[in-house]
Design an enzyme around this catalytic site. Structure first.
Site, PDB file in Angstrom:
ATOM      1  N   ASN A 394      -4.317 -14.453 -23.719  1.00 45.22           N
ATOM      2  CA  ASN A 394      -3.767 -14.482 -22.413  1.00 45.22           C
ATOM      3  C   ASN A 394      -2.100 -14.224 -22.529  1.00 45.22           C
ATOM      4  O   ASN A 394      -1.743 -12.892 -22.419  1.00 45.22           O
ATOM      5  CB  ASN A 394      -3.848 -15.637 -21.625  1.00 45.22           C
ATOM      6  CG  ASN A 394      -3.469 -15.600 -20.161  1.00 45.22           C
ATOM      7  OD1 ASN A 394      -2.546 -14.855 -19.934  1.00 45.22           O
ATOM      8  ND2 ASN A 394      -4.089 -16.239 -19.309  1.00 45.22           N
ATOM      9  N   ASP A 395      -1.549 -15.232 -23.022  1.00 45.95           N
ATOM     10  CA  ASP A 395      -0.074 -15.046 -23.295  1.00 45.95           C
ATOM     11  C   ASP A 395       0.320 -14.154 -24.217  1.00 45.95           C
ATOM     12  O   ASP A 395       1.485 -13.312 -24.216  1.00 45.95           O
ATOM     13  CB  ASP A 395       0.627 -16.469 -23.615  1.00 45.95           C
ATOM     14  CG  ASP A 395       0.622 -17.671 -22.504  1.00 45.95           C
ATOM     15  OD1 ASP A 395       0.301 -17.095 -21.324  1.00 45.95           O
ATOM     16  OD2 ASP A 395       0.126 -18.815 -22.973  1.00 45.95           O
ATOM     17  N   VAL A 396      -0.235 -14.002 -25.171  1.00 50.58           N
ATOM     18  CA  VAL A 396       0.014 -13.031 -26.413  1.00 50.58           C
ATOM     19  C   VAL A 396      -0.034 -11.552 -25.898  1.00 50.58           C
ATOM     20  O   VAL A 396       0.176 -10.636 -26.739  1.00 50.58           O
ATOM     21  CB  VAL A 396      -0.850 -13.207 -27.599  1.00 50.58           C
ATOM     22  CG1 VAL A 396      -0.336 -14.599 -28.266  1.00 50.58           C
ATOM     23  CG2 VAL A 396      -2.320 -12.950 -27.391  1.00 50.58           C
ATOM     24  N   ALA A 435       0.952 -21.128 -21.392  1.00 47.19           N
ATOM     25  CA  ALA A 435       2.337 -20.797 -20.758  1.00 47.19           C
ATOM     26  C   ALA A 435       2.255 -21.040 -19.600  1.00 47.19           C
ATOM     27  O   ALA A 435       3.371 -21.293 -18.983  1.00 47.19           O
ATOM     28  CB  ALA A 435       3.084 -19.492 -21.491  1.00 47.19           C
TER      29      ALA A 435
END
Length: 468
Positions: A394-396, A435
């Site tokens: 997700n965040d990456v 996050a």
């Protein structure tokens, strides 16, 4: 120096050399197994050396400790799932810090009793080892509880938190100063309060840190443990502990710095930023109050996309680990390669919950090492990629890190999956990542969402590709 002392010193030297070679071999998945075997051999030689150095006194205690530790280690290696490796590392790290603190405590209470002065080197070593070891132990236990989801993984904050932390830290420093100035002649109650305060500080230190930052915290605690062990070596005059502790401490420190760079965040922000405190819910679109507009696809649609592609890049994340989908992913890759599709895997430095987590999982499913590409190697590949298959990451992959200055992850290097011709995201729901922020990748015109359990979805894709 007697002949026996020379033999023991040589044994320590061989053990240290094996540890260093073992650590070096851990640099690559291809040599990691050999590195572990070398380190195991080094540990065996070190234990024999410790037993010999005691001249048989207390050998039974060493033997019992070795058997208990060995049984626990073998059981954990056989039973603990790969997804639980981060919390196991946290637990082992805490054991190292706790051992250093215990040695110092025993040295103070039992050997010296708080009534006999010591030289300044021993006094400084003892108090530092006790404090740092206790902080590392308590912090690692909290990290374990968070990763094991026995407590919330979100940052825990409260008003005046930094003031409370500073007050506890100042109390520890004051008692440590008293200890050093008096060369260890300290009331037993004062030493007990100092140790209790160090344990409390370890807990307070990790509480405000969220799951997204846990890889950095584990690395930092690892460096603390190595430092505590190295200082303990000065305390009990053990060259073996000094060098091995320094190796662990230096490795943990370097890893912490590299992980911070990979996230483009200073360590102070990691420790005090309470990153991800707001997230984890089903998001609405940024500022609009409306749900994100995404395009869903069926497994059959995605299978056609994959089967007729020239190049496909898999982007694994923690969602793949939770679903235990690594073997299914390898099976899908095998099917695609049979059709002549070029396959690679994109590995972000902080994917998963500890450094190298994705590498270990994919290596377990026999993915060739040369297909695992680091971020700097794989990003130039995305513009010529037909399909980027994002599995639980997700965040990456969030483009907001690149172009939304108000985003909490702005500046963090990401995998440029949005530059591929087509992006397919496998997710259970639209829930945000660690996050706690929305991912605009899902709304891009070249992105399709395939909702469901990652393993079930990948298995469905494999069957659909076979049927084409």
């Amino acid at each position: 120096m007697s002949a026996g002392s020379i033999v023991i010193a040589l044994a320590d030297l061989v053990a240290i050399a094996l540890f260093i070679y073992g650590l070096h071999d851990l640099n690559s998945p291809a040599t990691a197994r050999r590195g572990n075997r070398l380190a195991m051999a080094g540990m065996f030689i070190a234990l024999v050396g410790v037993g010999a150095s005691t001249q048989g006194v207390g050998w039974w205690a060493i033997a019992i400790g070795t058997v208990i530790g060995g049984v626990i280690g073998v059981y954990a290696a056989l039973k603990v799932k790969m997804t639980a490796m981060p919390q196991m590392v946290a637990l082992y790290n805490g054991a190292g810090g706790g051992a250093a603190a215990l040695i110092s405590t025993v040295e103070f209470y039992v050997v010296r009793g708080g009534t006999v002065g010591m030289d300044d080197v021993i006094a400084i070593s003892l108090v530092l080892s006790a404090i740092i070891g206790a902080i590392s132990f308590a912090g690692s236990i909290v990290a374990f509880l968070k990763l094991q989801e026995l407590m919330t993984g979100r940052p825990i904050t409260y008003p005046g938190q930094q003031f409370v932390n500073a007050l506890v830290a100042i109390s520890i420093l004051a008692l440590a100063g008293w200890f050093v100035v008096t060369l260890g002649i300290l009331p037993l109650w004062a030493f007990g309060i100092m140790m209790a305060a160090a344990l409390v500080l370890g807990v307070l230190f990790v509480l405000p840190i969220g799951g997204a930052d846990m890889p950095v915290v584990i690395s930092l605690l690892n460096s603390f443990t190595g430092l505590a062990v190295a200082i303990t070596g000065f305390e009990i005059s053990s060259t073996l502990l000094i060098i091995c502790g320094a190796l662990v401490g230096a490795s943990g420190t370097l890893l912490t710095v590299l992980m911070g760079r990979a996230m483009n965040r200073p360590l102070t922000n990691v420790l005090f930023g309470a990153f991800g405190a707001a997230g984890g819910s089903e998001p609405a679109a940024s500022g609009s109050g409306a749900a994100q507009q995404v395009r869903s696809a069926s497994a059959d649609d995605v299978a056609v996309m994959l089967a007729y592609a020239s190049k496909v890049i898999f982007v694994p994340g923690y969602g793949m680990a939770v679903a235990q989908a690594q073997h299914s992913v390898k099976a899908l890759a095998d099917q695609l390669e049979k059709r002549g599709v070029k396959v690679a895997y994109a590995i972000h430095p902080v994917a998963g919950r500890m450094p190298g987590h994705m590498n270990v999982l994919l290596a377990e499913s026999n993915v060739p090492y040369n297909q695992l590409l680091d971020m700097e190697d794989v990003n130039p590949e995305f513009p010529t990629t037909d399909v980027a298959l994002v599995i639980g990451a997700n965040d990456v992959t969030n483009p907001a890190a690149r172009n939304v200055t108000s985003s909490p992850i702005y500046g963090m290097p990401i995998l440029d999956v949005d530059k591929a011709a087509n992006v397919v995201v496998l997710k259970r729901s639209m829930r945000s990542g660690f996050a706690g922020i929305e991912n605009p990748l899902y709304e891009l015109p070249n992105t399709s969402m395939l909702f469901g359990d990652a393993k079930a979805s990948v298995d469905e894709l494999t069957a659909a590709v076979k049927a084409l």
